[in-house]
Design a protein around this motif. Structure first.
Motif, PDB file in Angstrom:
ATOM      1  N   ALA A   1       0.843  -1.198   0.000  1.00 15.97           N
ATOM      2  CA  ALA A   1       0.000   0.000   0.000  1.00 15.97           C
ATOM      3  C   ALA A   1       0.872   1.240   0.000  1.00 15.97           C
ATOM      4  CB  ALA A   1      -0.936  -0.010   1.207  1.00 15.97           C
ATOM      5  N   ARG A   2       0.281   2.356  -0.404  1.00 18.98           N
ATOM      6  CA  ARG A   2       0.973   3.633  -0.408  1.00 18.98           C
ATOM      7  C   ARG A   2       0.428   4.476   0.741  1.00 18.98           C
ATOM      8  NH1 ARG A   2       5.251   4.232  -3.483  1.00 18.98           N
ATOM      9  NH2 ARG A   2       4.058   3.608  -5.339  1.00 18.98           N
ATOM     10  N   GLY A   3       1.334   4.930   1.640  1.00 17.88           N
ATOM     11  CA  GLY A   3       0.913   5.732   2.771  1.00 17.88           C
ATOM     12  C   GLY A   3       0.700   7.187   2.387  1.00 17.88           C
ATOM     13  N   PRO A   4       0.119   7.980   3.295  1.00 23.35           N
ATOM     14  CA  PRO A   4      -0.107   9.406   3.007  1.00 23.35           C
ATOM     15  C   PRO A   4       1.181  10.162   2.715  1.00 23.35           C
ATOM     16  CG  PRO A   4      -1.353   8.693   4.932  1.00 23.35           C
ATOM     17  CD  PRO A   4      -0.439   7.580   4.589  1.00 23.35           C
ATOM     18  N   ASP A   5       2.292   9.723   3.309  1.00 19.58           N
ATOM     19  CA  ASP A   5       3.573  10.411   3.086  1.00 19.58           C
ATOM     20  C   ASP A   5       4.336   9.838   1.904  1.00 19.58           C
ATOM     21  OD1 ASP A   5       4.105   7.986   4.165  1.00 19.58           O
ATOM     22  OD2 ASP A   5       5.371   8.702   5.810  1.00 19.58           O
ATOM     23  N   GLY A   6       3.718   8.905   1.179  1.00 17.51           N
ATOM     24  CA  GLY A   6       4.357   8.330   0.007  1.00 17.51           C
ATOM     25  C   GLY A   6       5.158   7.068   0.272  1.00 17.51           C
ATOM     26  N   ARG A   7       5.306   6.699   1.539  1.00 21.76           N
ATOM     27  CA  ARG A   7       6.069   5.484   1.831  1.00 21.76           C
ATOM     28  C   ARG A   7       5.273   4.243   1.443  1.00 21.76           C
ATOM     29  NH1 ARG A   7       8.814   5.294   7.635  1.00 21.76           N
ATOM     30  NH2 ARG A   7       6.713   5.875   8.361  1.00 21.76           N
ATOM     31  N   LYS A   8       6.030   3.213   1.064  1.00 21.52           N
ATOM     32  CA  LYS A   8       5.403   1.967   0.671  1.00 21.52           C
ATOM     33  C   LYS A   8       5.235   1.080   1.903  1.00 21.52           C
ATOM     34  CE  LYS A   8       5.816  -1.503  -3.015  1.00 21.52           C
ATOM     35  NZ  LYS A   8       6.712  -2.033  -4.061  1.00 21.52           N
ATOM     36  N   LEU A   9       3.993   0.692   2.163  1.00 24.30           N
ATOM     37  CA  LEU A   9       3.656  -0.042   3.377  1.00 24.30           C
ATOM     38  C   LEU A   9       3.332  -1.488   3.053  1.00 24.30           C
ATOM     39  CD1 LEU A   9       1.157   2.600   4.863  1.00 24.30           C
ATOM     40  CD2 LEU A   9       3.655   2.577   5.040  1.00 24.30           C
ATOM     41  N   TRP A  10       3.418  -2.291   4.095  1.00 23.48           N
ATOM     42  CA  TRP A  10       2.972  -3.693   4.000  1.00 23.48           C
ATOM     43  C   TRP A  10       1.872  -3.863   5.033  1.00 23.48           C
ATOM     44  CZ3 TRP A  10       4.838  -8.987   5.893  1.00 23.48           C
ATOM     45  CH2 TRP A  10       4.462  -9.993   4.984  1.00 23.48           C
ATOM     46  N   VAL A  11       0.651  -4.050   4.566  1.00 26.87           N
ATOM     47  CA  VAL A  11      -0.508  -4.082   5.456  1.00 26.87           C
ATOM     48  C   VAL A  11      -1.290  -5.364   5.205  1.00 26.87           C
ATOM     49  CG1 VAL A  11      -0.638  -1.557   5.465  1.00 26.87           C
ATOM     50  CG2 VAL A  11      -1.993  -2.874   3.795  1.00 26.87           C
ATOM     51  N   TYR A  12      -2.159  -5.679   6.164  1.00 23.44           N
ATOM     52  CA  TYR A  12      -3.040  -6.815   5.957  1.00 23.44           C
ATOM     53  C   TYR A  12      -4.378  -6.552   6.622  1.00 23.44           C
ATOM     54  CZ  TYR A  12      -2.089  -8.449  10.768  1.00 23.44           C
ATOM     55  OH  TYR A  12      -1.991  -8.557  12.130  1.00 23.44           O
ATOM     56  N   GLN A  13      -5.388  -7.268   6.132  1.00 21.99           N
ATOM     57  CA  GLN A  13      -6.717  -7.237   6.758  1.00 21.99           C
ATOM     58  C   GLN A  13      -6.960  -8.590   7.413  1.00 21.99           C
ATOM     59  OE1 GLN A  13     -10.222  -7.166   4.244  1.00 21.99           O
ATOM     60  NE2 GLN A  13     -11.348  -5.909   5.751  1.00 21.99           N
ATOM     61  N   ASP A  14      -7.235  -8.557   8.707  1.00 20.01           N
ATOM     62  CA  ASP A  14      -7.571  -9.778   9.430  1.00 20.01           C
ATOM     63  C   ASP A  14      -8.977 -10.202   9.020  1.00 20.01           C
ATOM     64  OD1 ASP A  14      -8.764 -11.345  11.763  1.00 20.01           O
ATOM     65  OD2 ASP A  14      -6.641 -11.270  12.327  1.00 20.01           O
ATOM     66  N   LYS A  15      -9.120 -11.403   8.495  1.00 18.37           N
ATOM     67  CA  LYS A  15     -10.398 -11.847   7.945  1.00 18.37           C
ATOM     68  C   LYS A  15     -11.415 -12.196   9.036  1.00 18.37           C
ATOM     69  CE  LYS A  15     -10.827 -11.756   4.291  1.00 18.37           C
ATOM     70  NZ  LYS A  15     -11.147 -10.564   3.488  1.00 18.37           N
ATOM     71  N   HIS A  16     -10.925 -12.315  10.299  1.00 20.36           N
ATOM     72  CA  HIS A  16     -11.869 -12.583  11.387  1.00 20.36           C
ATOM     73  C   HIS A  16     -12.423 -11.287  11.967  1.00 20.36           C
ATOM     74  CE1 HIS A  16     -10.934 -16.850  11.330  1.00 20.36           C
ATOM     75  NE2 HIS A  16      -9.619 -16.544  11.342  1.00 20.36           N
ATOM     76  N   SER A  17     -11.516 -10.328  12.261  1.00 18.73           N
ATOM     77  CA  SER A  17     -11.978  -9.066  12.857  1.00 18.73           C
ATOM     78  C   SER A  17     -12.213  -7.977  11.821  1.00 18.73           C
ATOM     79  CB  SER A  17     -10.933  -8.572  13.866  1.00 18.73           C
ATOM     80  OG  SER A  17      -9.713  -8.256  13.189  1.00 18.73           O
ATOM     81  N   LEU A  18     -11.774  -8.195  10.578  1.00 13.48           N
ATOM     82  CA  LEU A  18     -11.877  -7.233   9.467  1.00 13.48           C
ATOM     83  C   LEU A  18     -11.093  -5.947   9.722  1.00 13.48           C
ATOM     84  CD1 LEU A  18     -15.658  -7.609   8.524  1.00 13.48           C
ATOM     85  CD2 LEU A  18     -13.673  -8.820   7.594  1.00 13.48           C
ATOM     86  N   ARG A  19     -10.188  -5.959  10.731  1.00 15.60           N
ATOM     87  CA  ARG A  19      -9.376  -4.771  10.993  1.00 15.60           C
ATOM     88  C   ARG A  19      -8.180  -4.745  10.054  1.00 15.60           C
ATOM     89  NH1 ARG A  19      -8.251  -5.084  17.330  1.00 15.60           N
ATOM     90  NH2 ARG A  19      -7.736  -7.220  16.643  1.00 15.60           N
ATOM     91  N   TRP A  20      -7.724  -3.515   9.760  1.00 16.13           N
ATOM     92  CA  TRP A  20      -6.531  -3.330   8.938  1.00 16.13           C
ATOM     93  C   TRP A  20      -5.332  -3.065   9.856  1.00 16.13           C
ATOM     94  CZ3 TRP A  20      -6.042  -3.832   3.694  1.00 16.13           C
ATOM     95  CH2 TRP A  20      -7.233  -4.027   2.991  1.00 16.13           C
ATOM     96  N   MET A  21      -4.217  -3.754   9.537  1.00 12.67           N
ATOM     97  CA  MET A  21      -3.031  -3.679  10.389  1.00 12.67           C
ATOM     98  C   MET A  21      -1.806  -3.356   9.539  1.00 12.67           C
ATOM     99  SD  MET A  21      -4.561  -4.597  13.223  1.00 12.67           S
ATOM    100  CE  MET A  21      -3.233  -4.927  14.378  1.00 12.67           C
ATOM    101  N   LEU A  22      -0.961  -2.504  10.081  1.00  8.22           N
ATOM    102  CA  LEU A  22       0.335  -2.197   9.460  1.00  8.22           C
ATOM    103  C   LEU A  22       1.373  -3.165  10.050  1.00  8.22           C
ATOM    104  CD1 LEU A  22       2.289  -0.450   7.770  1.00  8.22           C
ATOM    105  CD2 LEU A  22       2.525   1.035   9.780  1.00  8.22           C
ATOM    106  N   HIS A  23       2.080  -3.930   9.168  1.00  6.17           N
ATOM    107  CA  HIS A  23       3.018  -4.947   9.644  1.00  6.17           C
ATOM    108  C   HIS A  23       4.466  -4.623   9.284  1.00  6.17           C
ATOM    109  CE1 HIS A  23       3.343  -9.496  10.686  1.00  6.17           C
ATOM    110  NE2 HIS A  23       4.228  -8.781  11.322  1.00  6.17           N
ATOM    111  N   GLY A  24       4.715  -3.750   8.282  1.00  2.00           N
ATOM    112  CA  GLY A  24       6.101  -3.461   7.922  1.00  2.00           C
ATOM    113  C   GLY A  24       6.195  -2.379   6.877  1.00  2.00           C
ATOM    114  N   TYR A  25       7.445  -2.054   6.510  1.00  2.00           N
ATOM    115  CA  TYR A  25       7.723  -1.037   5.510  1.00  2.00           C
ATOM    116  C   TYR A  25       8.638  -1.628   4.446  1.00  2.00           C
ATOM    117  CZ  TYR A  25       6.000   2.338   8.960  1.00  2.00           C
ATOM    118  OH  TYR A  25       5.243   3.027   9.861  1.00  2.00           O
ATOM    119  N   TRP A  26       8.397  -1.223   3.222  1.00  2.00           N
ATOM    120  CA  TRP A  26       9.319  -1.579   2.135  1.00  2.00           C
ATOM    121  C   TRP A  26      10.385  -0.499   2.017  1.00  2.00           C
ATOM    122  CZ3 TRP A  26       8.757  -6.142  -0.543  1.00  2.00           C
ATOM    123  CH2 TRP A  26       7.546  -6.819  -0.354  1.00  2.00           C
ATOM    124  N   SER A  27      11.613  -0.900   1.753  1.00  2.00           N
ATOM    125  CA  SER A  27      12.695   0.076   1.632  1.00  2.00           C
ATOM    126  C   SER A  27      12.573   0.831   0.320  1.00  2.00           C
ATOM    127  CB  SER A  27      14.041  -0.638   1.698  1.00  2.00           C
ATOM    128  OG  SER A  27      14.148  -1.598   0.677  1.00  2.00           O
TER     129      SER A  27
END
Length: 467
Positions: A441-467
């Protein structure tokens, strides 16, 4: 045949590490009488102890034949780099005031072409002798008994005729004859070895038995001299008894340096290396402790062993004074000998890197130094494992993952811009079921993010950053 004899000139002292101590006397007993076998004082070897004590202040140490033999065995391992077979020569004192004999002999005629001739072999021996823990005088002769006499005199004889000419002119006591034979021959007016050699073997046998004529025939190369060869044992165990109580780690490094050199010679005799050895310490209260020294790559270099041992002992606190230590090595592998290239120093860099790792592990502990490797688990937080230096990695195929993961996933709002197709992870049904859809994903500041959606709670989580 050509036999090289390595004759330790101060075996009784140096086998106990007493050669550098002032006014020490190694004492031998026979009945109620005692005499000095070797000493660092001004008195002479062979002097009766009572007479010496009346003239000098001496520290008495009882002679230890088992320590002398252990030192000779280590010298024999060095001799295996010169040829084969290798034999130990050990004889107890023949009379009151006599000195014991200890030496190592090795057959070197088959090695002359390898070293480039006799002169080259002698140069090699003289260079390497200085590395030994014993003061050694070499000698060369065509027979085993002759090589012993040549070494005691520090001479070289490459032929039997030359040796016989020299021997005939020597004093009678040069021959290693029993006490009774020396007394009888001296009483008969004989003064030189040549006087004895002129007597027929039958006459010597009638007077002294078979021992004397058999010795002379072997000395002159007229009879075979079969002896059992010494072979390096399957394990290396070297015990060192202190002359006093050692209270500090630094004090232990002096005998350890000597034992590690002996370990190197043992490994070279077996053409092997090792990755681990143990140092057993016996304390003055009879308790024991063990220091284990591990290497990341197989070696047989004594200086390398000492470097890592010194680092390892920096983490050791002695529970009490040490009176004895034992160096023990039981598992051996092929040595890792780096072959250096004239234009490529990659092998040297790898060796330096391994030495650095070993020093850090010795100082901080084996668990403190590790690298990362992939693990067979789809969950990113469990897809890695610790790998010990030198341990083989197992290849695990994984999809592209960022190298920067957060310690714990952090909840966020759904990103406005998702990139590419998702990666679904559904695993862990046997413990904590995990079902996630990972996106770039692309963050508001332009950084490339690694995110996931938990299929049980449907929440979105940030797990890491791409260099």
């Amino acid at each position: 045949m050509l036999w090289l004899c390595l004759y330790p000139t101060r075996l009784s002292l140096e086998s106990l590490d007493a050669a550098d101590r002032p006014d020490v006397a190694i004492v031998q007993s026979k009945g109620n009488r005692r005499w000095i076998v070797d000493t660092t004082a001004a008195c002479a070897s062979g002097m009766e102890l009572g007479t010496a004590l009346a003239l000098y202040s001496l520290t008495q140490i009882e002679r230890r034949p088992e320590a002398e033999r252990a030192a000779l065995e280590q010298l024999a391992y060095f001799a295996y780099t010169l040829g084969a077979p290798v034999h130990l020569i050990t004889e107890e004192p023949r009379w009151f005031g006599d000195a014991p004999l200890g030496a190592v002999v090795v057959e070197v005629s088959a090695s002359l072409s390898l070293f480039g001739g006799l002169d080259a072999l002698r140069r090699f021996v003289n260079e390497r002798i200085g590395e030994q823990s014993l003061t050694v005088r070499p000698g060369l002769a065509p027979t085993i008994e002759g090589a012993v006499l040549a070494a005691q005199a520090g001479l070289v004889f490459d032929s039997l005729p030359r040796f016989r000419v020299w021997l005939k002119r020597q004093p009678l006591t040069t021959l290693r004859l029993p006490e009774q034979a020396i007394k009888v021959c001296t009483g008969s007016g004989m003064q030189t070895a040549g006087d004895v050699l002129r007597i027929p073997a039958e006459s010597l046998a009638r007077r002294f038995g078979a021992v004397v004529p058999r010795y002379l025939r072997r000395l002159l190369g007229k009879a075979a001299d079969p002896r059992p060869a010494i072979v390096p044992p399957e394990t290396f165990v070297r015990r060192w008894q202190m002359l006093g109580v050692i209270e500090t780690v630094e004090g232990l490094l002096f005998p350890l340096r000597r034992l590690l050199v002996e370990l190197e010679q043992y490994l070279r005799a077996r053409d092997s290396g090792l990755m681990r050895f143990h140092i057993d310490l016996l304390h003055e209260d009879h308790s024991r402790s063990v220091v284990e020294v591990g290497l990341s790559m197989a070696s047989r270099d004594a200086s390398h062993f000492l470097l890592i041992t010194r680092q390892r002992f920096e983490r050791v606190e002695l529970p009490g004074g040490v009176v004895e230590l034992t160096l023990r090595a039981e598992s051996f592998v092929a040595p890792n000998v780096a072959q250096h290239d004239l234009f490529d120093n990659a092998a040297k860099r790898l060796q330096d890197w391994n030495t650095l790792i070993e020093k850090l592990r010795a100082r901080w502990g084996s668990e403190a130094i590790w690298s990362m490797a992939a693990a067979s688990d789809h969950r990113p937080e469990r897809a890695w494992r610790k790998l010990q230096p030198g341990q083989d990695d197992v290849e695990v195929e994984t999809p592209p993952r960022p190298t920067w993961l957060l310690p714990e996933p952090r909840q966020i709002e759904r990103p406005a811009e998702l990139l590419g197709t998702p990666e679904r992870i559904a695993v862990g049904w046997w413990e904590a079921p995990t079902e996630r859809d990972y996106f770039q994903a692309r963050g508001p500041d332009g950084r490339k993010l690694w995110v996931y959606q938990d299929k049980h709670s449907l929440r979105w989580m940030l797990h890491g950053y791409w260099s």
